[in-house]
Design an enzyme around this catalytic site. Sequence first.
Site, PDB file in Angstrom:
ATOM      1  CG  ASP A 173      -1.713  -0.800   1.511  1.00 49.91           C
ATOM      2  OD1 ASP A 173      -2.750  -1.138   0.017  1.00 49.91           O
ATOM      3  OD2 ASP A 173      -2.255  -0.952   2.353  1.00 49.91           O
TER       4      ASP A 173
ATOM      5  NE  ARG B 219      -4.709  -2.267  -4.623  1.00 52.24           N
ATOM      6  CZ  ARG B 219      -4.292  -2.526  -3.280  1.00 52.24           C
ATOM      7  NH1 ARG B 219      -4.450  -1.463  -2.403  1.00 52.24           N
ATOM      8  NH2 ARG B 219      -4.809  -3.765  -2.527  1.00 52.24           N
TER       9      ARG B 219
END
Length: 288
Positions: free
Chosen positions: A105, A155
């Site tokens: 992340d 992402r």
Amino acid sequence: MRLVKKWAAGQDMQHAINAAKSCNMKGQKAILNYLGEDHTEEERIDRTTKEYADLLERLHADQIDGCISIKPSQIGLSISYELCRNNLKAIINRAIKFGVFVWIDMESSKHTDNTLMLYLELLTHYPEIGVVLQSALRRTASDLLHLMEVGAKVRLVKGAYHENEQIAFVRHDEINANYIKLLDTLFSRNYMNNNRADNSLKFAVATHDSKLIEHTIKLSKTAKIGIKNFEFEFLKGIRDELKGDLVEEGFRVAEYIPYGDEWLPYSVRRIRERKRNLLLLARSLVQS
């Protein structure tokens, strides 16, 4: 609280595994995240690292179609790069053993350089890892081009952290415009010369924004990349009907499933990211 249960799987790993199984039954992949960030206590960092290691084993043992997503600051980056790298490498070695994909992340801009350095260093060790980029940051277009050169898996999100206007777009229309620009880059340049006939994941489009999703679908119809080479990713509890529709249309869909007791900071960021998230979640509560 019913709201929290809709937003997160629960407080322990079993709740997360149950949510992942439910997700798989709908034809969707599960992305599991153990909540937490900015840990500076060694005991908490060690416990989080072990949690992810155990979670990888459970995903394999229960034959879950899914992966994990880790925040570097929860496994030591707030203390030192070396501590985080060692812990992340230990988790990835576990992922190699069980053949599970790992997302890294992206957090606030103070961690961006180190997060990308961690990713590029570990990508040579294990290709089945991906990293998150935020359309809110002005630097992202340049970061994306560099990552694409090394075959990174990305992402794409809007971003949920409050940043200085000098380094970030602050208006929604600017963030969305940059998101579209980045999507165009992914579809026009990513793996254009890759002739492998496989269904491996190349990148992920993580948004609840209908206009951005429609733009992605439009691009997928004209790009050389197949619809199985990217996936749509959604937060748990939001736009469930759309998730099902996309699965029926043949797209890959994944649901981001957080769990643990540190749900408040996560929820605040989700609402700040886009206030309409709260409206979408409220609508899903009424419909459930």
